[in-house]
Scaffold this active site. Structure first.
Site, PDB file in Angstrom:
ATOM      1  N   HIS A  95       0.837  -1.204   0.000  1.00 31.04           N
ATOM      2  CA  HIS A  95       0.000   0.000   0.000  1.00 31.04           C
ATOM      3  C   HIS A  95       0.873   1.254   0.000  1.00 31.04           C
ATOM      4  CE1 HIS A  95      -3.212  -2.722   1.047  1.00 31.04           C
ATOM      5  NE2 HIS A  95      -2.607  -3.071   2.163  1.00 31.04           N
ATOM      6  N   GLU A 113      -1.121  -0.398   8.309  1.00 34.67           N
ATOM      7  CA  GLU A 113      -2.059  -1.302   8.964  1.00 34.67           C
ATOM      8  C   GLU A 113      -1.327  -2.146   9.994  1.00 34.67           C
ATOM      9  OE1 GLU A 113      -2.880  -3.127   5.009  1.00 34.67           O
ATOM     10  OE2 GLU A 113      -2.630  -5.026   6.023  1.00 34.67           O
ATOM     11  N   HIS A 170       3.240  -7.568   1.668  1.00 31.24           N
ATOM     12  CA  HIS A 170       2.641  -8.468   2.652  1.00 31.24           C
ATOM     13  C   HIS A 170       1.528  -9.309   2.051  1.00 31.24           C
ATOM     14  CE1 HIS A 170       0.121  -4.838   2.697  1.00 31.24           C
ATOM     15  NE2 HIS A 170      -0.876  -5.627   3.009  1.00 31.24           N
ATOM     16  N   ARG A 190      -1.421  -4.803  -6.168  1.00 31.38           N
ATOM     17  CA  ARG A 190      -1.211  -6.248  -6.133  1.00 31.38           C
ATOM     18  C   ARG A 190       0.087  -6.576  -6.859  1.00 31.38           C
ATOM     19  NH1 ARG A 190      -6.060  -7.921  -8.199  1.00 31.38           N
ATOM     20  NH2 ARG A 190      -7.027  -7.745  -6.177  1.00 31.38           N
TER      21      ARG A 190
HETATM   22 ZN    ZN Z   1      -2.854  -4.823   3.265  1.00 33.27          ZN
END
Ligand code: ZN
Length: 312
Positions: A95, A113, A170, A190
């Site tokens: 991200h 996150e 991740h 992605r």
């Molecule tokens: Zn994520």
């Protein structure tokens, strides 16, 4: 004030049915990968179910009753709390940070996150970080599909906590249920989808140029081992305190007091039942606690994940 929120369930290719058994949610049909517990994101909006503001969305309250949340000048509600049930591996992704999200997507927030592992089957693994030393090496390894050597794997078990700052490559692996606290963003690049295809033979879109641009290099993140402190009526484990948010795990019983705070808190009940300031709570509930100059009293016995926001 305690604002309980309706969960919003999201079907995902990799989702399962564990949220039904683990949290006793009344799930819709299908592979339910995510329960958005507290969200003001347009892709899954919380509606308040308790108190005088019942029926309003969290975004409406943020807009119209900012004083409930604290002295924030942010345009939109900054955090999102969700549960994920990975019945299959999620795609490998990364991200952007706030600056990159604005520059590349026109979005207000990037996505830092963190994950609290609620359940993990034996042998369950995450992907976290990579082995490239430079952007050139990263681009080269991705171009040649050298996934086994590029991606760092990390075994996990229930109770582990993983911090995933923006820029970290991740993936959550099969057999893991987590509670995720994140910035309110749905922007994902992605990197690799294990060459999976759908029923019609289509692969999912990759976003390699953006991914390479935003990935931190080098990057070998480690699982953190947070400290736990005994307090009256329970324990408080500081999972993480970052520029974006603070996250704590609390085991609370009768007599535990949530201290006054000049800003809102988000709470998810992972286990047990009880009440907060007389509002009944049970496993699977998600709530926003508004600014308070009085302590808030717990009854019962619960395991909570509690967060608050440092962005102003
Ligand atoms: Zn994520």
């Amino acid at each position: 004030m305690i604002l309980t929120c309706t969960p919003v369930f999201q079907e995902r290719l990799w989702g399962g049915r564990k949220l039904e058994t683990t949290f006793e949610y009344d799930l819709p049909q299908g592979n339910i990968g995510e329960c958005w517990g507290i969200s003001a994101h347009p892709n899954g909006m919380s509606v308040v179910t308790s108190g005088q503001f019942a029926g309003l969305t969290l975004a409406e309250l943020w807009e119209e009753k900012r004083e409930l949340f604290g002295a924030y000048t942010l345009d939109s509600f900054p955090l999102l709390v969700k549960l994920l049930d990975a019945a299959d591996d999620l795609s490998v992704q990364v991200h952007p940070n706030d600056e990159e999200a604005m520059r590349l997507e026109g979005e207000p927030y990037g996505k830092t996150e963190c994950w609290y592992v609620v359940e993990a089957e034996p042998g369950a693994e995450l992907i976290l970080g990579h082995t490239a030393e430079t952007k050139e090496q990263l681009a080269e390894a991705i171009a040649h599909g050298e996934w086994d050597t590029l991606l760092r794997r990390q075994p996990v078990r229930a109770g582990d906590f993983i911090f995933v700052p923006s820029g970290t490559i991740h993936a959550i692996g099969e057999g893991i249920v987590i509670l995720e606290t994140q910035q309110s963003s749905d922007t994902t690049y992605r990197v690799y989808d294990f060459d999976r295809t759908d029923d019609e033979g289509n692969t999912r879109e990759l976003h390699l140029d953006q991914a390479i641009e935003v990935t931190t290099v080098p990057d070998s993140p480690k699982i953190v081992h947070p400290k736990t402190k005994d307090v009256t009526g329970g324990t408080v484990q500081t999972l993480i305190e970052t520029d974006e948010f603070n996250v704590y795990r609390m085991d609370v019983t009768d007599g535990f007091v949530l201290r006054p705070l000049d800003r809102f808190r988000l709470i998810s009940v992972l286990n047990g039942e009880g009440s907060l300031d007389g509002v009944p709570l049970e496993k699977g509930d998600h709530l926003v606690v508004t600014v308070s100059d009085k302590p808030r009293v717990v009854a019962g016995s619960m395991e909570l994940i509690v967060s608050d926001c440092n962005l102003k």
